[in-house]
Design an enzyme around this catalytic site. Structure first.
Site, PDB file in Angstrom:
ATOM      1  N   LYS A  54       0.845  -1.199   0.000  1.00  0.00           N
ATOM      2  CA  LYS A  54       0.000   0.000   0.000  1.00  0.00           C
ATOM      3  C   LYS A  54       0.876   1.243   0.000  1.00  0.00           C
ATOM      4  CE  LYS A  54      -3.323   2.487   2.929  1.00  0.00           C
ATOM      5  NZ  LYS A  54      -4.038   2.500   4.216  1.00  0.00           N
ATOM      6  N   GLU A  68      -7.948  11.673  13.954  1.00  0.00           N
ATOM      7  CA  GLU A  68      -7.008  10.583  14.239  1.00  0.00           C
ATOM      8  C   GLU A  68      -5.968  10.912  15.301  1.00  0.00           C
ATOM      9  OE1 GLU A  68      -4.284   7.355  11.782  1.00  0.00           O
ATOM     10  OE2 GLU A  68      -5.483   8.834  10.718  1.00  0.00           O
TER      11      GLU A  68
END
Length: 466
Positions: A223, A272
């Protein structure tokens, strides 16, 4: 307003000057006072006249901790690429050595606190976009308002040199009194008119997504997160106070932050957390995989269930969980995390979310944990180092502090860092907004482009754009 005993500061200050003369170097004196309630936005706003470019603001989603700093008593900065987390910690400990701290309270976020962060990748060539921010930059404020557990505190930090005398403390007393008595005044917080919006190289960005996705079908990379920029131009200088107030009311469930440097302003509302440390308790967040919010309750729940069962997003989320668990295991004796992700719903988007709790040694370094965790696969990719190198190679954007650790550390070693996404950089009458997405082998550039468009929304709305 609680009355502050001015004679205490003079007496303590002269003791600090005496210590500075004895040691032959500057010494910090820090004192904390419990105050009546002060509106944190008002405190930040009032700093514009005297401390513009030297302010920070921090609010966690639960509002357990709100910190606002005005002025700079000292700063720690570096553009060195290696050992930067260790270097900052070393300078912080050196600054605190022999300091005189008058803080009778046990809450975190009081007394000397350094606020700031690190660039995403110090090896990436720096552009004029982020020229006002060093790759590692932390401010220790002159005055800091902390609201914790419903109580309000004011920390005053003064750096005394061997040549100082009582006039330094008389100046601080006058400055502090003026700051605290001006809080009731109104401040104009207009946003100005948006003239135009420019996407930076969208076609080239899509091509990069397609090329990276093709590369991921072979090789060890799983990724890579690619980000892009949106540039907004207004008819007058952008008012960061207005943007902050909009974010406060529109994104209450997020970490809201402002970090000024030399006239530029990095601002955002991120969902986050990277890591939080309280004593020997460590908290982190696995946040990866997203889908839009529904227009009705039924549609919203349906979209949420789709996300919870989407294999692409579940695989991406699993990468983050594995990496964060492995990073924390190096410092923690025990780690607790759920078997399955849940949903985190914020105004424009819902994410797959897994909370992580760890127990570590009390003397474990918060900055060491930050170093181990940054960047998570949600912001860099997997494997970490290889993904960062790929980003450095193909991404045109200078990320600067975007998607990087931003937060605070107090003198006891407690603190919290977020991942600074859903953010923008304000420069005069222009602003750059940033958004990224995770690219995997079966990624489609048009879908990823639409996902980043969704992630621009919080800052666009706060700035008055569409």
């Amino acid at each position: 307003m609680v009355t502050i005993q001015e004679t205490e500061l003079k007496e303590r200050g002269l003791l600090a000057v005496h210590t500075a003369k004895k040691l032959g170097r500057p010494i910090l004196i820090s004192e904390v006072h419990n105050m009546d309630t002060i509106d944190p936005l008002c405190f930040f706003n009032r700093g514009r006249e005297r401390y513009f470019g030297e302010r920070f603001y921090w609010k966690d989603p639960s509002e357990e901790a709100v910190l606002i700093g005005l002025g700079i008593s000292n700063q720690i900065q570096s553009d060195q690429a290696t050992d930067r987390f260790f270097h900052v910690e070393e300078e912080w400990n050196k600054f605190l050595k022999d300091s005189l701290i008058f803080n009778p309270y046990q809450e975190n976020g009081l007394g000397p606190v350094m606020f700031g962060g690190f660039s995403f990748d110090p090896l990436k060539a720096k552009t004029p976009l982020w020229s006002k921010y060093a790759d590692s930059l932390f401010h220790i404020p002159k005055y800091m308002l902390t609201i914790v557990k419903g109580q309000t505190f004011l920390t005053t930090n003064i750096v005394c040199t061997p040549n100082d005398d009582v006039t330094l403390f008389e100046k601080v007393i006058s400055e502090r009194a003026q700051l605290l008595t001006s809080l009731e005044q109104d401040l104009d917080c207009n946003t100005g008119k948006l003239l135009h919006t420019k996407e930076i190289a969208p076609i080239q960005w899509k091509q990069s997504v397609d090329e990276v996705a093709e590369e991921l079908k072979t090789g060890s990379l799983k990724k890579v997160v690619l980000a892009r920029e949106l540039r907004l131009v207004f008819d007058e200088k952008i008012n960061s106070e207005a943007i902050l107030e909009n974010l406060y009311h529109q994104q209450r469930d997020s970490f809201i932050f402002v970090f000024e440097s030399n006239g530029d302003c990095f601002i955002g509302a991120t969902p986050e957390r990277l890591v939080k440390k309280q004593g020997n308790s460590v908290f982190s967040t696995c946040l990866a995989g997203s889908i839009r919010r529904g227009k009705t309750v039924v549609e919203d729940e349906s979209l949420g269930q789709t996300l919870l069962n989407d294999q692409k997003n579940l695989i991406e989320h699993g990468y983050v969980v594995e990496m964060i668990k492995a990073a924390l295991e190096e410092s923690c004796e025990e780690i607790i995390l759920p078997d399955k992700p849940q949903l985190m719903k914020i105004r424009d988007i819902q994410h797959l979310y897994t909370p992580v709790i760890g127990k570590c040694q009390k003397d474990a370094s918060l900055l060491l944990l930050v170093e181990r965790l940054h960047p998570t696969p949600a912001l860099g990719g997997l494997p970490k180092q290889e993904a960062v190198e790929k980003i450095r190679q193909v991404e045109e954007l200078d990320r600067g502090f975007y998607a990087a650790p931003l937060g605070w550390v107090d003198y006891r070693g407690n603190g919290e860092f977020s991942v600074s996404i859903r953010s923008g950089l304000i420069q005069g009458n222009e602003a750059s907004l940033f958004a990224g997405c995770g690219v995997v082998a079966d990624s489609d550039s048009e879908s990823e482009y639409l996902e980043t468009s969704l992630k621009f929304r919080p800052m666009l709305r706060a700035l008055g754009g569409n």
